[in-house]
Design a protein around this motif. Structure first.
Motif, short mmCIF file in Angstrom:
data_model
loop_
_atom_site.label_atom_id
_atom_site.label_comp_id
_atom_site.label_asym_id
_atom_site.label_seq_id
_atom_site.Cartn_x
_atom_site.Cartn_y
_atom_site.Cartn_z
N LYS A 163 0.82 -1.22 0.00
CA LYS A 163 0.00 0.00 0.00
C LYS A 163 0.85 1.27 0.00
CE LYS A 163 -3.66 0.22 -0.14
NZ LYS A 163 -4.21 0.27 -1.53
N PRO A 165 3.00 2.80 -2.20
CA PRO A 165 2.86 3.75 -3.32
C PRO A 165 1.53 4.51 -3.27
CG PRO A 165 3.75 1.67 -4.09
CD PRO A 165 3.33 1.44 -2.67
N ASP A 166 0.44 3.83 -2.87
CA ASP A 166 -0.86 4.52 -2.79
C ASP A 166 -0.83 5.59 -1.71
OD1 ASP A 166 -2.41 2.90 -4.72
OD2 ASP A 166 -1.96 1.29 -3.32
N LEU A 167 -0.27 5.21 -0.56
CA LEU A 167 -0.17 6.17 0.55
C LEU A 167 0.60 7.41 0.11
CD1 LEU A 167 -0.13 7.00 3.63
CD2 LEU A 167 2.02 5.75 3.78
N HIS A 169 1.32 8.48 -2.97
CA HIS A 169 0.59 9.26 -3.99
C HIS A 169 -0.43 10.17 -3.32
CE1 HIS A 169 1.37 6.06 -7.36
NE2 HIS A 169 2.43 6.80 -7.07
N ALA A 170 -1.12 9.61 -2.32
CA ALA A 170 -2.19 10.39 -1.68
C ALA A 170 -1.65 11.53 -0.84
CB ALA A 170 -3.07 9.46 -0.83
N GLU A 174 -1.28 17.22 -4.75
CA GLU A 174 -2.20 16.60 -5.70
C GLU A 174 -1.63 16.75 -7.12
OE1 GLU A 174 -6.19 17.96 -4.83
OE2 GLU A 174 -6.08 17.06 -2.82
N ASN A 188 -7.04 14.65 -1.33
CA ASN A 188 -6.56 13.31 -1.70
C ASN A 188 -6.07 12.52 -0.49
OD1 ASN A 188 -7.09 13.93 -4.33
ND2 ASN A 188 -5.03 13.53 -5.09
N PHE A 192 -7.98 9.10 0.99
CA PHE A 192 -7.31 7.81 1.17
C PHE A 192 -7.46 7.33 2.62
CE2 PHE A 192 -3.35 5.51 2.26
CZ PHE A 192 -3.43 4.45 1.36
N MET A 196 -9.04 3.91 4.84
CA MET A 196 -7.97 3.05 5.39
C MET A 196 -8.02 3.07 6.92
SD MET A 196 -6.13 1.73 2.94
CE MET A 196 -4.60 1.31 3.71
#
Ligand code: HDD
Length: 708
Positions: A163, A165-167, A169-170, A174, A188, A192, A196
């Motif tokens: 997770k 990369p998602d964290l 990115h968020a 932005e 953003n 996320f 989570m």
């Protein structure tokens, strides 16, 4: 130059000497990179003085080509940082717990390099922001480099590295407009987070004052994951790492942090490098929490889950050694930027656990370094080079600047006498701990990772009233910047699983419906060690004290207070309207360190105003001076005034302080120390020292009448 990398006897200076062969003094004449002296670097080679530049100008071409390549990719997270050299020393042998060599011999000083960082901002972003701080330590041991790549918060956002990369990115700005900079206060990130629930514990820490530290010298560090210690007999135990600063753990106010960012974006890196340059070496104790293998399942959380901490009250932290930072890097890029930390770097005696966040980090960091530093040979870069021998057949690739002399570059071989050969465990070879494994290949999370709220509640319960107030305000700020109403409501919904009262307070500030009822009853447990209020507050060492004075100040008062504060290790800066020298009423001169134009109260820990009729008269009519005192008061700092300066505090412009009674007793319980009596200087100084040692007088924060 001797090659220290072949020496076995590691001491504090080993890394420094190892770096020495790479240090480069500027020579007398400019040369090209090939060493040819250059006659001019001001004018390019042209066809006539007004003519076009010639292609033949190899000096211009080289200079410009190098310039064009001077930037490397910044770290994808933790881009903004500051480094320092130092050493680590074990208090006593830890052979019972681990065979790691640097933890055996108390007389050995193992060289270290440390990098502190913020997470979200780009390389040029300000230090003073609300963010987690990185706390990465590289130990140059005789068995190879060992890195603890931790943060100043003991838990993490996510449980599984997939997770990450998602964290990131968020949390980064932005993507459509690259806003906001170095801040998570945007849609953003909170969108996320709202999806989570496992992040809730970390979120409570993020919203607390832990993410607005006073100094890198005054914050804790944590290895976060559970690791393994393995001793000579092969016995393994689980271990968690803690760094505790000897100066105590202190934070500032959010309003103050925002202003610090504007007044001195380099505040934290300046604070660290100045302290080291002045010989005030930051010190941190390394502590461990040890869990026997048979106790792995005795907790009501999983010790492999990085969103959980082990309360110190359940497993005490045992101090095992101390780190001292005593040398600034010579060059930012060569050292601080190129240093490559990797949780992958372990030495015999220390091993990984199965924490899925840690497991993912093991491959991620070397990959990130190869990309960032542009070569698989990044360990050749002086700051990354181990102080022990490095032998293998991984030779070629970009920027290899060792010259392997053997014609044999494969294993096994007979032509090279079999060297380099595999090292058996008893010769120092790293042996992975023989953990028993079983299981089906599966993309699934253990049921034991499913409680996302109990420890978030534990953290909330452990905070003082003021810390809770700060946390609520931080949540109102962060979510107040979120535009999307559903996101806000979802986050507050998750907060309501942490603590109903907390969620309701946040909702009120946001102007959204308060959650109607408690979802999970508060378990009522707390861990006092989690509150910064419970950390020791006994020293004013290295605290920055502003002395506000103009011509005509009272010299004996100023010098008397200064002497006591300096004897306690505080740093005094004379702040005045103009630079140069100021003269006391009795003709003594003192040099001004900062002017009201070039500094601000947010860059200091406390303010002292000496008396002196003329000095006070001019300060009274100076809006910048009034604002300086007001701000210091608003930010809950200790303030002292002697002689006529007491009148300055009575000035109607000074809000808050003049809650005095007619006996000039200025709310001394709130850190305002005053005396009109010239004979009281020593006593006043001592009271002031005590007030500064408290760090902040938070209760004052409840008075919001100060306009500064
Ligand atoms: Fe990380 C850098 C700390 C999880 C991937 N991380 C980085 C740095 C610190 C941390 C302090 C900067 C080191 C320096 O000063 O150069 N990271 C942590 C902590 C984590 C964590 C305490 C959780 C407990 N990180 C984490 C995960 C991943 C990464 C789960 C990927 C799967 N981290 C990186 C990275 C970085 C990095 C992308 C960026 C630049 C670098 O490594 O050198 O590889």
């Amino acid at each position: 130059m001797s090659d220290r990398t072949n020496e076995k006897n590691i001491n504090e200076q080993t890394k420094n000497e190892n770096l020495e062969q790479f240090r480069k003094e500027p020579g007398e004449f400019i040369t090209t990179n090939e060493g040819v002296k250059v006659t001019s670097t001001n004018d390019s080679l042209k066809a006539g003085s007004r003519g076009p530049t010639l292609l033949e100008d190899f000096h211009f071409a080289e200079k410009n080509a190098h310039f064009n390549r001077e930037r490397i990719p910044e770290r994808v997270v933790h881009a903004r940082g500051v480094g320092a050299h130092g050493y680590f020393q074990a208090y006593k042998s830890q052979s019972e717990l681990t065979k790691a060599k640097f933890l055996q011999e108390p007389s050995v000083k193992t060289p270290v390099f440390v990098r502190f960082s913020t997470v979200a901002g780009f390389r040029g972003s300000p230090d003073p922001v609300r963010d987690v701080r990185g706390f990465a330590v590289k130990f140059y041991t005789e068995d190879g480099n060992y890195d603890i790549v931790g943060n100043n918060i003991p838990v993490f956002f996510i449980q599984d590295a997939i997770k990450f990369p998602d964290l990131v990115h968020a949390l980064k700005p932005e993507p459509h407009n690259e806003m906001p900079q170095a801040s998570t206060a945007h849609d953003n990130f909170w969108d996320f987070i709202s999806l989570m629930p496992e992040s809730m514990h970390m979120i409570m820490w993020i919203l607390s004052d832990r993410t607005i530290p006073r100094s890198y010298r005054m914050m804790q560090g944590f290895g976060i994951h559970t690791f393994r210690f393995v001793n000579e007999q092969g016995k393994a135990r689980f271990v968690k790492f803690h760094w505790k600063p000897l100066l105590g753990v202190h934070s500032v106010l959010w309003d103050e942090m925002q202003q610090m960012g504007a007044k001195d974006p380099d505040f934290h890196r300046r604070d660290l490098s100045e302290a080291i340059a002045m010989g005030d070496y930051p010190e941190y104790e390394l502590g461990v929490q040890i869990i026997e293998e048979e106790d792995e399942f005795k907790f009501d959380f999983d010790i492999l889950d990085s969103t959980k901490l082990i309360p110190e009250e359940l497993v005490p932290v045992q101090p095992i050694g101390k780190m001292v930072l005593n040398r600034n890097p010579d060059n930012y890029f060569a050292e601080t930027e190129q240093v490559a930390f990797q949780p992958t770097n372990v030495v015999p005696g220390i091993d990984f656990s199965d924490d899925p966040l840690l497991q993912g980090r093991i491959s991620s960091y070397p990959d990130s370094q190869r990309h960032r530093l542009g070569t698989a040979n990044f360990e050749n870069i002086p700051i990354n080079k181990p102080v022990c021998p490095v032998n293998n057949d991984q030779r070629d690739g970009f920027s290899q600047y060792n010259i392997p002399t053997s014609k044999v570059n494969y294993f096994p071989n007979s032509l090279g006498g079999g060297c380099p050969m595999a090292a058996p465990e008893n010769m120092g070879g790293f042996t992975h701990y023989m953990e028993k494994m079983q299981g089906h290949k599966i993309r699934e999370r253990s049921e034991s990772f499913s409680d996302h709220f109990s420890q978030a509640t534990l953290f909330w319960n452990s905070l003082s009233v003021v810390e809770k107030e700060h946390l609520v305000k931080a949540a109102q700020f962060e979510l107040g910047k979120v535009m999307n109403k559903e996101v806000k409501e979802r986050v507050v919904g998750l907060f309501n699983h942490v603590e109903h009262e907390f969620a309701s307070s946040v909702a009120i500030g946001l102007g959204i419906p308060t959650p109607t009822k408690e979802v999970i009853p508060n378990h009522g447990k707390s861990s006092p060690a989690l509150s910064m209020e419970n950390q020791p507050k006994d020293s004013i060492k290295t605290r920055q004290i502003a002395v506000l004075a103009n011509d005509g100040f009272n010299s004996s008062e100023l010098m008397g207070i200064k002497r006591v504060l300096e004897a306690e290790g505080a740093k005094i800066k004379i702040v005045s309207k103009f630079g140069g020298m100021i003269k006391s009423a009795d003709g003594k001169e003192i040099e001004v360190d900062r002017t009201l134009l070039t500094t601000a109260s947010v860059l200091f820990d406390a303010v002292y105003i000496p008396g002196g009729e003329k000095s006070i008269a001019s300060l009274k009519s100076d809006g910048d001076a009034i604002a300086f005192v007001n701000e210091a008061f608003k930010h809950c700092k200790a303030i002292a005034a002697t002689g006529e300066a007491v009148d300055l505090l009575m000035n109607p412009g000074i809000k808050g302080v003049n809650i005095a009674d007619s006996q000039q007793k200025f709310a001394s319980d709130q850190g305002v120390v005053t005396s009109r009596n010239p004979g009281d200087v020593e006593k006043t100084a001592k009271e002031f020292v005590n007030a500064i040692a408290q760090h902040r007088h938070w209760m004052r924060g409840q008075k919001s009448l100060i306009p500064a």
